[in-house]
Design an enzyme around this catalytic site. Structure first.
Site, PDB file in Angstrom:
ATOM      1  N   HIS A  62       0.860  -1.186   0.000  1.00 39.51           N
ATOM      2  CA  HIS A  62       0.000   0.000   0.000  1.00 39.51           C
ATOM      3  C   HIS A  62       0.896   1.234   0.000  1.00 39.51           C
ATOM      4  CE1 HIS A  62      -3.819  -2.009   1.855  1.00 39.51           C
ATOM      5  NE2 HIS A  62      -3.295  -2.735   0.878  1.00 39.51           N
ATOM      6  N   GLU A  64       0.895   3.846   1.813  1.00 38.32           N
ATOM      7  CA  GLU A  64       1.350   4.239   3.148  1.00 38.32           C
ATOM      8  C   GLU A  64       2.536   3.401   3.602  1.00 38.32           C
ATOM      9  OE1 GLU A  64      -1.771   3.471   2.135  1.00 38.32           O
ATOM     10  OE2 GLU A  64      -3.226   4.091   3.644  1.00 38.32           O
ATOM     11  N   CYS A  92      -6.089   1.891   5.920  1.00 41.40           N
ATOM     12  CA  CYS A  92      -6.743   0.651   6.339  1.00 41.40           C
ATOM     13  C   CYS A  92      -6.140   0.211   7.685  1.00 41.40           C
ATOM     14  CB  CYS A  92      -6.528  -0.423   5.274  1.00 41.40           C
ATOM     15  SG  CYS A  92      -4.832  -1.069   5.212  1.00 41.40           S
ATOM     16  N   CYS A  95      -2.309  -0.560   7.526  1.00 40.93           N
ATOM     17  CA  CYS A  95      -1.493   0.650   7.439  1.00 40.93           C
ATOM     18  C   CYS A  95      -1.545   1.442   8.744  1.00 40.93           C
ATOM     19  CB  CYS A  95      -1.946   1.506   6.264  1.00 40.93           C
ATOM     20  SG  CYS A  95      -1.625   0.710   4.667  1.00 40.93           S
TER      21      CYS A  95
END
Length: 176
Positions: A62, A64, A92, A95
């Site tokens: 992801h 992040e 999410c 993260c």
């Protein structure tokens, strides 16, 4: 002398979210869910990243996560104290967990994720969660409409492609 043009503050949340949106557009162009992130320390971007789950074949890639890792490399420390993470979509739970462990002071995100967000959308792992060892200040909604529009456009196009594929498959069956 009077100016009609607004002064651009290169240290504003809107400026840095604009930089995260640039990263999200890279993800869009690569066929990835268009989420982008930047980490800022003392007014300087120290890392940039965009979603690369499909590109890297890694469910943890992801924006992040990639931005946090790059920021740690940049600083030579896993603690991201005095840093702010800017991300185009609410983080999410995976993260958010990583964010808590990296300890940035702030997280700024564009659009909320009511079904899966972990910064107040579905759950809040970043603020006022007593069992966790760190809390972040959270600012939401910065350039939220632009961030949401990019995601909505991506998923609308994905649905249209799927429908076209189904229709094409149906036509092949009829031709047989």
């Amino acid at each position: 002398m009077e100016y009609d043009e607004p002064i651009i503050d290169l240290h504003s949340d809107a400026y840095f979210m604009g930089q995260a949106l640039r990263e999200a557009r890279k993800a869009y162009q690569a066929g990835e869910v268009p989420v982008g992130a930047v980490v800022v320390r003392e007014g300087r971007i120290i890392s940039r990243a965009w979603n690369q789950v499909e590109t890297l074949k890694d469910a943890t890639a992801h924006a992040e996560m990639l931005a946090l890792t790059a920021a740690q490399e940049s600083l030579g420390d896993w603690r991201l104290e005095k840093c702010t993470l800017y991300v185009t979509k609410e983080p999410c739970p995976m993260c958010a967990g990583a964010i808590v462990h990296c300890r940035p002071e702030r997280v700024v995100f564009g659009c909320p994720d009511p079904k899966g967000g972990a910064a107040g959308g579905w759950i809040n792992l970043l603020e006022a969660n007593p069992p966790l060892n760190h809390r972040c200040d959270v600012t939401s909604g910065v350039l939220g409409e632009e961030c949401a529009f990019l995601l909505q456009s991506f998923f609308r196009e994905a649905r249209e492609r799927k429908k076209l594929e189904r229709d094409t498959d149906s036509m092949k069956i009829v031709d047989l």
